[in-house]
Design an enzyme around this catalytic site. Structure first.
Site, PDB file in Angstrom:
ATOM      1  N   ARG A  66     -27.917  15.534  -9.711  1.00 31.59           N
ATOM      2  CA  ARG A  66     -29.220  15.053 -10.189  1.00 31.59           C
ATOM      3  C   ARG A  66     -29.185  13.610 -10.685  1.00 31.59           C
ATOM      4  O   ARG A  66     -30.225  12.969 -10.800  1.00 31.59           O
ATOM      5  CB  ARG A  66     -29.747  15.979 -11.288  1.00 31.59           C
ATOM      6  CG  ARG A  66     -30.357  17.270 -10.747  1.00 31.59           C
ATOM      7  CD  ARG A  66     -30.987  18.070 -11.871  1.00 31.59           C
ATOM      8  NE  ARG A  66     -29.976  18.726 -12.690  1.00 31.59           N
ATOM      9  CZ  ARG A  66     -30.229  19.311 -13.861  1.00 31.59           C
ATOM     10  NH1 ARG A  66     -31.453  19.294 -14.348  1.00 31.59           N
ATOM     11  NH2 ARG A  66     -29.275  19.908 -14.545  1.00 31.59           N
TER      12      ARG A  66
ATOM     13  N   ASN B 212      -9.674 -29.330 -12.966  1.00 31.54           N
ATOM     14  CA  ASN B 212      -8.465 -28.506 -13.014  1.00 31.54           C
ATOM     15  C   ASN B 212      -8.063 -27.898 -11.676  1.00 31.54           C
ATOM     16  O   ASN B 212      -7.013 -27.271 -11.573  1.00 31.54           O
ATOM     17  CB  ASN B 212      -8.651 -27.374 -14.030  1.00 31.54           C
ATOM     18  CG  ASN B 212      -9.840 -26.490 -13.703  1.00 31.54           C
ATOM     19  OD1 ASN B 212     -10.837 -26.954 -13.171  1.00 31.54           O
ATOM     20  ND2 ASN B 212      -9.743 -25.212 -14.026  1.00 31.54           N
TER      21      ASN B 212
END
Length: 452
Positions: A15, A384
């Protein structure tokens, strides 16, 4: 005396309409099954067996850190069959076993402890956790005689008098282990569904004249989650409990209905939480903090007297007396020090920021170690990534980084340095130096007129 727990978690839950096992769905940021396990452990019940079936590997994965045992129920043939599948876990034990549902996350520590205590103090062979409800339709009724439980009668089998009973079975039990093992061998599946029901064990005890008791608790605690609607209802109930707990302990929550705090979050007194905040995971927030509107903080530590405004902080640490935001993003593995300013549209990733440093606005710091009392001008970028690998940048104490600077990693900026605005730094900057890395300005007079 052994005290142990079996948690039934083998059903798929059709369900709820999901490809994931029902018990792995989250309520207030934590899986239902882990809510139940953690509640048991807080009640000092650490010997826990989880009965798994559908999606077994996913259930194991989400409970892996909980130090529990598992029993497999290959076919879902009823609650009695599920407990039968845990017989190896029970063999050799003498004492008490409590049986809980993995999809009932609202059970409280106090109720668990009282259920166990009632069972032991009343010398029951079985104790049922029951509830009183206004409309008992659909639930098994607890029929008592002289105050003791005589039987459980399912809705379809109730006579007119029994239908009026409003004490109902929660399907949560406590059993004497040895008696339970014997009774499990006697239950059958002679019913329309061909399933083995744990309630049949109660019937066997009744027929043998053994004492069965019941402990009454709030119905809200016993509700199982079978649909997305019920999942949302449980979220609302648990969120209210969590927020009330924090407010009771001295936290100001301006609008509890619009504040979302996870079950494992800790918050110090005199902290103020504004609306729209989502505090998740194992987050710890100190005392005297202000968490302004629309923040998300996950698995992070926030020090005392720190403010965060409309920002995201994930898997990181922020120190004491620090200001974050608005619109900052502190990404995982970052550590921001004390009395730091992380301003608007600043992103910090896998970096440490020293005490007293100011990163006021429009800056990216990634894979960097930044010292104390530094100042970053607007538009600074730590470059970086070279397209293949991430590299580290080191910035010393008392450095001044001018606006619109690029720091191309790997590079080191020593203590007490200045970098001129608009520079692209690719080489080490020595201590006490001024670095200027930009093209010389050339003005070509009347160029515009000639172009026209």
């Amino acid at each position: 005396m052994d005290k142990c727990v079996i948690i039934l978690a083998a059903g798929q839950g059709t369900r709820i309409k999901s490809k994931f096992p029902k018990v792995t769905h989250k309520v207030c940021g934590k899986e239902m099954i882990n809510h139940v396990i953690d509640t048991m452990k807080k009640a000092n019940l650490n010997n826990i067996d989880v009965v798994i079936g559908k999606g077994a590997e996913l259930v194991k994965e989400c409970t892996a850190s909980r130090n529990v045992e598992y029993s497999m129920q290959p076919e879902q043939l009823g609650t009695g069959h599920a407990v039968k599948c845990a017989k190896d876990f029970l063999q050799g034990k003498k004492g008490v076993v409590a049986i809980f549902a993995g999809d009932a996350p609202l059970i409280t520590v106090e109720t668990v402890q009282k259920l166990i205590d009632t069972h032991i103090n009343e010398c029951n062979v079985a104790t049922i956790l029951s509830s009183l409800v206004e409309d008992p339709t659909g639930y098994g009724r607890i029929v008592r005689k002289n105050g003791e439980v005589e039987k459980i009668v399912e809705q379809k089998d109730c006579n007119a008098e029994e239908k009026l009973i409003n004490e109902v079975n929660s399907a949560i039990y406590c059993f004497d282990i040895e008696n339970l093992l014997v009774a499990l061998g006697k239950i059958g599946n002679n019913n329309a569904q061909g399933e083995y029901y744990l309630t049949d064990v109660i019937g066997i005890f009744e027929s043998e004249g053994k004492k069965v008791g019941a402990f009454v608790t709030d119905f809200e605690e016993t509700v199982g989650i079978n649909s997305r609607v019920q999942l949302a209802d449980a979220e609302k109930i648990l969120r209210s409990r969590i927020n009330k707990h924090h407010m009771t302990n001295g936290v100001t929550i301006i609008n509890p209905e619009n504040t979302y705090i996870g079950a494992d979050v800790q918050i110090g007194p005199d902290t103020i939480i504004y609306p729209g905040c989502i505090l998740e995971g194992t987050t710890t927030i100190g005392e005297d903090c202000i968490i302004y509107e629309n923040c998300r903080i996950n698995n992070s530590v926030i020090g005392d007297k720190t403010s965060v405004e409309s920002s995201v902080i994930i898997d990181s640490e922020v120190g004491t007396g620090t200001s974050v935001g608005p619109f900052a993003y502190i990404r995982p593995e970052s550590k921001v020090g004390d009395n730091v300013k992380i301003g608007d549209f600043v992103e910090v990733k896998k970096s440490t920021i020293g005490n007293g440093t100011k990163v006021a606005h429009l800056t990216y710091i990634g894979d960097a170690s930044v010292g104390e009392n530094c100042n970053f001008g607007c538009g600074t970028v730590v470059v970086n990534y070279d397209g293949k690998k991430k590299h580290k940048t080191i910035i010393g104490n008392n450095s001044f980084i001018g606006c619109n600077t690029n720091l191309v990693s790997p590079v080191e900026v020593k203590d007490n340095t200045y970098i001129a605005a608009g520079s692209t730094i690719t080489k080490e900057v020595p201590e006490n130096s001024l670095a200027i890395a930009r093209a010389k300005q050339i003005n070509i007079e009347n160029w515009v007129l000639r172009k026209k």
